[in-house]
Design a protein around this motif. Structure first.
Motif, PDB file in Angstrom:
ATOM      1  N   GLY A   9      38.560  79.958 -61.488  1.00  0.00           N
ATOM      2  CA  GLY A   9      39.415  81.057 -61.937  1.00  0.00           C
ATOM      3  C   GLY A   9      40.757  81.126 -61.244  1.00  0.00           C
ATOM      4  N   ARG A  10      41.154  82.390 -60.977  1.00  0.00           N
ATOM      5  CA  ARG A  10      42.535  82.599 -60.519  1.00  0.00           C
ATOM      6  C   ARG A  10      42.812  81.991 -59.145  1.00  0.00           C
ATOM      7  NH1 ARG A  10      40.864  88.835 -59.373  1.00  0.00           N
ATOM      8  NH2 ARG A  10      39.112  87.949 -58.273  1.00  0.00           N
ATOM      9  N   GLY A  11      41.798  81.904 -58.273  1.00  0.00           N
ATOM     10  CA  GLY A  11      41.987  81.194 -57.017  1.00  0.00           C
ATOM     11  C   GLY A  11      42.505  82.025 -55.862  1.00  0.00           C
ATOM     12  N   SER A  12      42.243  83.343 -55.882  1.00  0.00           N
ATOM     13  CA  SER A  12      42.766  84.143 -54.765  1.00  0.00           C
ATOM     14  C   SER A  12      42.051  83.820 -53.449  1.00  0.00           C
ATOM     15  CB  SER A  12      42.701  85.640 -55.083  1.00  0.00           C
ATOM     16  OG  SER A  12      41.382  86.113 -55.053  1.00  0.00           O
ATOM     17  N   ASN A  13      40.775  83.452 -53.518  1.00  0.00           N
ATOM     18  CA  ASN A  13      40.097  83.047 -52.276  1.00  0.00           C
ATOM     19  C   ASN A  13      40.634  81.716 -51.761  1.00  0.00           C
ATOM     20  OD1 ASN A  13      37.779  84.851 -51.242  1.00  0.00           O
ATOM     21  ND2 ASN A  13      37.553  84.937 -53.471  1.00  0.00           N
ATOM     22  N   GLY A  87      34.669  80.997 -56.419  1.00  0.00           N
ATOM     23  CA  GLY A  87      34.712  81.428 -57.815  1.00  0.00           C
ATOM     24  C   GLY A  87      34.438  80.265 -58.747  1.00  0.00           C
ATOM     25  N   ILE A 107      31.205  82.022 -51.695  1.00  0.00           N
ATOM     26  CA  ILE A 107      31.420  83.455 -51.445  1.00  0.00           C
ATOM     27  C   ILE A 107      30.948  84.228 -52.660  1.00  0.00           C
ATOM     28  CG2 ILE A 107      33.855  83.351 -52.181  1.00  0.00           C
ATOM     29  CD1 ILE A 107      33.822  85.575 -49.564  1.00  0.00           C
ATOM     30  N   HIS A 108      30.200  85.301 -52.379  1.00  0.00           N
ATOM     31  CA  HIS A 108      29.643  86.128 -53.458  1.00  0.00           C
ATOM     32  C   HIS A 108      30.111  87.567 -53.249  1.00  0.00           C
ATOM     33  CE1 HIS A 108      26.841  87.109 -56.642  1.00  0.00           C
ATOM     34  NE2 HIS A 108      26.506  88.185 -55.956  1.00  0.00           N
ATOM     35  N   PRO A 109      30.526  88.255 -54.336  1.00  0.00           N
ATOM     36  CA  PRO A 109      31.130  89.579 -54.171  1.00  0.00           C
ATOM     37  C   PRO A 109      30.124  90.732 -54.130  1.00  0.00           C
ATOM     38  CG  PRO A 109      31.336  88.906 -56.434  1.00  0.00           C
ATOM     39  CD  PRO A 109      30.614  87.786 -55.725  1.00  0.00           C
ATOM     40  N   GLU A 178      36.703  89.755 -49.033  1.00  0.00           N
ATOM     41  CA  GLU A 178      36.403  88.332 -49.276  1.00  0.00           C
ATOM     42  C   GLU A 178      37.474  87.465 -48.617  1.00  0.00           C
ATOM     43  OE1 GLU A 178      35.542  87.089 -53.301  1.00  0.00           O
ATOM     44  OE2 GLU A 178      34.920  89.114 -53.844  1.00  0.00           O
TER      45      GLU A 178
HETATM   46  C1  GRF Z   1      35.368  86.227 -56.206  1.00  0.00           C
HETATM   47  O1  GRF Z   1      35.061  87.562 -56.416  1.00  0.00           O
HETATM   48  C2  GRF Z   1      34.198  85.505 -55.582  1.00  0.00           C
HETATM   49  O2  GRF Z   1      33.422  86.311 -54.770  1.00  0.00           O
HETATM   50  C3  GRF Z   1      33.401  85.076 -56.772  1.00  0.00           C
HETATM   51  O3  GRF Z   1      34.345  84.764 -57.760  1.00  0.00           O
HETATM   52  C4  GRF Z   1      35.559  85.470 -57.513  1.00  0.00           C
HETATM   53  C5  GRF Z   1      36.648  84.448 -57.442  1.00  0.00           C
HETATM   54  O4  GRF Z   1      37.915  85.051 -57.351  1.00  0.00           O
HETATM   55  N1  GRF Z   1      32.484  84.016 -56.442  1.00  0.00           N
HETATM   56  P1  GRF Z   1      39.192  84.157 -57.027  1.00  0.00           P
HETATM   57  O5  GRF Z   1      39.287  83.100 -58.127  1.00  0.00           O
HETATM   58  O6  GRF Z   1      38.997  83.550 -55.679  1.00  0.00           O
HETATM   59  O7  GRF Z   1      40.345  85.096 -57.073  1.00  0.00           O
END
Ligand code: GRF
Length: 207
Positions: A9-13, A87, A107-109, A178
């Motif tokens: 996804g968007r990759g904020s982590n 993600g 990572i799990h939210p 996170e």
């Molecule tokens: C985060 O909420 C993470 O915990 C989950 O997927 C989401 C990914 O978000 N596994 P991002 O792409 O890192 O913004």
């Protein structure tokens, strides 16, 4: 530590990991990013940082073996010794899980082992948390094994669930932590401060 980030996804982590490296809080390098989605924001972030970025999905291959062989050679070519799922919505092939045993985290939210498993991703997690009426939620960094969201838990932090929360407001509060705990957990690995014994894992404090 040479990390491969897998993201859908968007990759904020992923961005938080890059920032921690940039600020000297995480002695590691991201060597490549893999996404099963060609449009993933994570791939764009990687390219903007001159990090090799690859779109790889099982459907592009004739067989599961060909898929695993290609992923394995990508990881080897880039000298990867650690995988961070950020993600990533596909299950990592079992052959990779066993090849990188105890060197893959996710990572799990939410606070595992609650609110995890099949179908528990994105907004569904926060909907389930609100429906259960629990008063705290949070984020979990855990090791990845063959079972979805079930590997040993490494690090968790909580946030309050507020009476007027929507899945979106709760998700935003969780996401902030996170971005703190994921780089922290990765730094513990990079610094050799992670102890794993069977189903249990701990981060040892700095000496
Ligand atoms: C985060 O909420 C993470 O915990 C989950 O997927 C989401 C990914 O978000 N596994 P991002 O792409 O890192 O913004």
């Amino acid at each position: 530590m040479n990390i491969a980030v897998f993201a859908s996804g968007r990759g904020s982590n992923f961005q938080a990991i890059l920032s921690a490296i940039h600020h000297g809080q995480l002695p590691a390098a991201v060597r490549l990013v893999v996404s099963n989605k060609s449009t993933a924001g994570a791939l764009e972030i990687a390219r903007a940082h001159q990090i090799p970025a690859f779109h790889r999905a099982p459907s592009q291959y004739q067989s599961a073996d060909a898929y695993v062989a290609d992923l394995t050679s990508l990881l080897e070519e880039h000298g990867v010794d650690f995988i961070a799922l950020a993600g990533y919505l596909k299950q990592l092939p079992a052959a990779l899980v066993s090849r990188f045993r105890n060197r893959i985290v996710n990572i799990h939210p939410a606070l595992l082992p609650a609110f995890g498993g099949m179908g528990m991703y994105g907004v569904h997690v926060h909907e389930a948390v609100l429906a259960a009426g629990v008063k705290v939620s949070g984020a979990t960094v855990h090791l990845v094994d063959e079972e979805y969201d079930r590997g040993p838990i490494l690090l968790q932090r909580t946030v309050e669930v507020l009476p007027d929360d929507t899945p979106e407001t709760l998700a935003a509060r969780v996401l902030k932590i996170e971005h703190v705990i994921y780089p922290e957990a990765l730094a513990a690995f990079a610094e050799g401060r992670v102890r794993i014994e069977g189903r249990k894992a701990w981060i040892q404090p700095h000496r």
